[in-house]
Design an enzyme around this catalytic site. Structure first.
Site, PDB file in Angstrom:
ATOM      1  CG  HIS B 175       7.247  -7.267 -10.796  1.00  0.00           C
ATOM      2  ND1 HIS B 175       8.400  -6.645 -11.185  1.00  0.00           N
ATOM      3  CD2 HIS B 175       7.474  -8.605 -10.925  1.00  0.00           C
ATOM      4  CE1 HIS B 175       9.304  -7.564 -11.538  1.00  0.00           C
ATOM      5  NE2 HIS B 175       8.755  -8.753 -11.393  1.00  0.00           N
ATOM      6  CB  SER B 176       0.362  -7.946  -9.151  1.00  0.00           C
ATOM      7  OG  SER B 176       1.044  -8.967  -8.452  1.00  0.00           O
ATOM      8  CD  GLU B 178       6.923  -3.373  -9.450  1.00  0.00           C
ATOM      9  OE1 GLU B 178       6.907  -3.094 -10.658  1.00  0.00           O
ATOM     10  OE2 GLU B 178       7.798  -4.097  -8.929  1.00  0.00           O
ATOM     11  NE  ARG B 227       9.576  -9.588  -7.712  1.00  0.00           N
ATOM     12  CZ  ARG B 227      10.182  -8.559  -8.326  1.00  0.00           C
ATOM     13  NH1 ARG B 227       9.769  -7.322  -8.128  1.00  0.00           N
ATOM     14  NH2 ARG B 227      11.190  -8.777  -9.162  1.00  0.00           N
ATOM     15  CG  HIS B 296       9.274  -2.854 -13.487  1.00  0.00           C
ATOM     16  ND1 HIS B 296       9.068  -4.143 -13.048  1.00  0.00           N
ATOM     17  CD2 HIS B 296       9.573  -2.958 -14.793  1.00  0.00           C
ATOM     18  CE1 HIS B 296       9.248  -4.981 -14.051  1.00  0.00           C
ATOM     19  NE2 HIS B 296       9.564  -4.290 -15.125  1.00  0.00           N
ATOM     20  CD  GLU B 370      12.029  -0.497 -10.690  1.00  0.00           C
ATOM     21  OE1 GLU B 370      11.010  -0.225 -10.031  1.00  0.00           O
ATOM     22  OE2 GLU B 370      12.448  -1.662 -10.836  1.00  0.00           O
TER      23      GLU B 370
END
Lengths: 301, 409
Positions: B175-176, B178, B227, B296, B370
């Site tokens: 997910h770009s 992040e 994203r 992430h 995360e």
């Protein structure tokens, strides 16, 4: 125009879809209807087989709806239903006690439980700790308890929060900083304006921090109002702040904020007008949802 | 304790008289003190090629010919071990000059890469090349395919040999927006952790730093909050598919959207996204991955499958206790609190996720992180938190990797 309408529809329809799904799981008596019992048995047998075979290369389990997560009774404090409810209580806390020098963050949920209420809603009882985010995670933690009621109505309505935090009145009040900040920006010639705070790289100047915190507190009014059991909001950026002419000795600030909803991963943009003074705290006077056409690039300046 | 032999020599324009570059392995505080003295004493003449003195990295000093004996005497007097190229310098230089100058540039750039900053794709890719060039016996760049907009997708393979050894996969930046994930992944190359050496004797590590290059570029050029991938969706003006809803595990189920304009749009069918397909093909083609870890941000969580259903996996107990122990290591560094649990229970139900797919094909140790923070800065984490985040995350990752290595299956 078309984009705005369609965006609203999508938002409303996805929200009502979630509400419908939850409502229907409620109306069936949980765990005792035949299809559900058969499903549970199937899953247990499958699990047993998988353990025996020591290899998960079996038929993977069929996906379920989110009904197990909407259970009544004690909740696992680290799981999302408790955490979402606690975040709602945090938004409420920030609307009441947030300032340019104080924004509260959730440290930990200790205990949580949920039950349905007669009027048709779900009430969460929470025991959790918060910290002053401005002083970093090393700051002292405050113990709080809250009742958070999510109503179940056709159209979304704001959750209701009852909150008690111990020693709230005793925490170090940032009176001097607030007064200095107020005096600096209340004169008529003060015309603060800024964009993209923090910037893409997470940079935020010292000077901008109190404005960012004010935006965060003002955004809390919106986040509180828009929250449901299916949302988990944070403010990811103060897209802009433009100081307006002071009124009634209040700092008047127009903000555009970007909110992030964790479950849907959507970024939602709101414009709002807020006032602040050390005496009266933050008040939000106007809010306006600003739909962003997802296929568009940067909004025009 | 002898230092690695690295020959770095500089030629002055006066042919015969040469400068030398001394490579020093600092072993103690006393050594550091001595070097500081040296730096202060003759700092206008000596050229220190390293920033900061520590026992973690060797220090290179270019010493002009006229100062050589004085400097060497000083080092010997202080018991600071060093190595230098001595014989037939001239001749050797003629032969190796080009290579050494180029190596010197590589060495300088690996040490001078600013890990405490966010970089664009080109810079990250160029640093990957630098890493590979300066560790040719350890790191290779694997071109796993191209993105939708035809950008190459690279994984760094860390291997000490063998053929198709059991392997561990780590990806970041699927997910770009992040950004701390790509930054932490590349920063995990800062300094060499000796305890990984024994692991690398038995297993390979694949590290994919930018798993969604098109999205990453878009976050720099157009929309910091992008994203998804950048694929064109037929029949819609909205682009992109959520690459972590596009895997073949409960595809199209709850927790993913059918709407192409949604941030969690699952795509027309599983593996429709070339970025996902490239990873799937690599994993399947290799056939010997034992662990798959996806990075992430944000929320500070360590999760195991499933996301597409809240039913417990058969290995729940084990994965939960591995996760709990890994988090304990992570927290020990800066007291950053993480929670552990299955995706579905701890964050939300989400179908078509990567670690659900990898678990279902038999890669037992499938995890998702995360990273920082819990919502204060969210995606816009200040750059001064990159290195602390990378350091603590590395401790958690390392625990998992060592566990995987010690529990073959």
């Amino acid at each position: 125009m078309l984009c705005a309408h369609w965006s609203r529809l999508r938002r409303v329809s996805s929200r009502s879809c979630c509400a419908t799904a939850l409502r229907s799981t409620h109306s069936s008596t949980r765990l005792s209807s035949s299809p559900e019992r058969i499903m549970k048995t199937f899953c247990s047998v499958w699990l047993l087989l998988s353990v025996v075979e020591l290899s998960p290369a079996q038929e993977p389990p069929l996906p379920e709806t989110a009904e197990d997560m909407a259970s009544t009774g004690d909740l696992e404090p680290t799981h999302y239903p408790a955490r979402r409810a606690a975040q709602v209580a945090l938004h409420y806390l920030n609307t009441r006690h947030g300032s340019p020098f104080r924004v509260f963050g959730l440290q930990q949920v200790h205990k949580a439980s949920a039950e349905d209420v007669e009027a048709g809603g779900r009430k969460y009882k929470l025991d959790f700790s918060v910290t002053d985010w401005a002083s970093g995670s090393a700051g002292p933690a405050l113990r709080c308890s809250a009742d958070v009621l999510f109503p179940r109505t056709e159209r979304h309505s704001a959750p209701d929060v009852k909150l008690r935090c111990e020693a709230l009145q005793q925490i170090n009040r940032t009176v001097q900083e607030e007064e200095a900040f107020y005096q600096k920006h209340i004169p008529p010639d003060s015309a603060v304006s800024a964009r993209d705070i923090p910037d893409s790289y997470g940079n935020m100047s010292e000077e901008m921090q109190p404005f960012w915190r004010l935006a965060r507190v003002a955004a809390s009014f919106i986040m509180l109002r828009e929250s449901s059991e299916n949302t988990e909001f944070n403010m990811v950026q103060m897209a802009s702040v433009t100081q307006q002419e002071s009124s009634e000795e209040q700092l008047m600030l127009e903000f555009v904020v970007l909110l992030h909803d964790l479950p849907s991963q959507e970024i939602v943009q709101w414009k709002l007008l807020a006032s602040w003074s050390p005496d009266r705290g933050v008040r939000v006077l106007q809010t306006e949802w600003q739909p962003r056409c997802p296929h568009a690039t940067k909004p025009p300046n | 304790m002898y230092c690695k032999l690295t020959l770095l020599v500089h030629i002055t324009s006066a042919a015969l008289a040469t400068t030398q570059v001394l490579r020093i392995h600092v072993e103690s505080e006393d050594h550091i003190q001595a070097l500081k003295e040296l730096e202060e004493d003759v700092d206008s003449v000596l050229d220190f090629w390293s920033h900061g003195f520590s026992t973690e990295r060797p220090i290179d000093i270019r010493v002009p010919h006229t100062n050589l004996s004085a400097v060497k005497d000083f080092l010997k007097k202080n018991n600071v071990p060093f190595t230098v190229m001595i014989n037939n310098v001239q001749e050797l230089l003629e032969r190796e000059k080009a290579e050494m100058v180029s190596n010197a540039k590589m060495e300088r750039s690996t040490k001078s890469f600013n890990f405490a900053a966010y970089h664009d794709l080109e810079t990250l890719y160029s640093f990957m090349d630098t890493l590979v060039a300066s560790h040719p016996n350890l790191i290779t760049k694997v071109h796993i395919g191209n993105s939708y907009e035809n950008r190459p997708m690279y994984a760094l393979k860390f291997s000490t040999g063998g053929v198709s050894r059991p392997a561990i996969w780590v990806d970041a930046g699927i997910h770009s927006r992040e950004w701390v994930t790509q930054a932490s992944a590349i920063a995990s190359n800062y300094g060499v952790d000796p305890s990984v050496t024994s692991l690398l004797g038995q297993m390979d590590i694949y590290l994919m730093i930018v798993t969604n290059p098109d999205g990453y570029v878009f976050t720099h050029t157009n929309n910091r909050m992008w994203r998804k991938t950048r694929s064109v969706n037929s029949g819609s003006s909205c682009r992109g598919v959520d690459p972590n809803r596009n895997w073949d595990a409960g595809f199209g189920g709850p927790g993913a959207s059918k709407d192409p304009c949604s941030e969690s749009y699952h795509g027309p069918y599983a593996n429709s996204e070339v970025e996902v397909k490239n990873v799937v093909d690599l994993i399947m083609g290799h056939g010997n991955f034992k662990s798959f870890i996806s990075i992430h941000s944000y929320s500070q969580l360590l999760m195991y499958p499933y996301g597409y259903t809240c039913t417990d996996i058969p290995d729940k107990s084990e994965l939960h206790s591995v996760g709990t122990a890994a988090i304990k290591e992570l927290t020990s560094l800066y007291n950053t609190i993480y929670q552990v649990g299955s995706i579905c229970k701890i964050i939300y139900q989400a179908s078509g996720g990567s670690i659900d797919w990898t678990y279902n094909i038999g890669i037992k140790y499938s995890f998702a992180f995360e990273l920082r923070d819990t919502g204060y800065y969210g995606f816009l984490l200040p750059a001064n938190q990159i290195i602390p985040t990378a350091e603590e995350t590395w401790l958690g990752l390392k625990y998992i990797m060592e566990y995987v290595c010690n529990h073959p299956y």
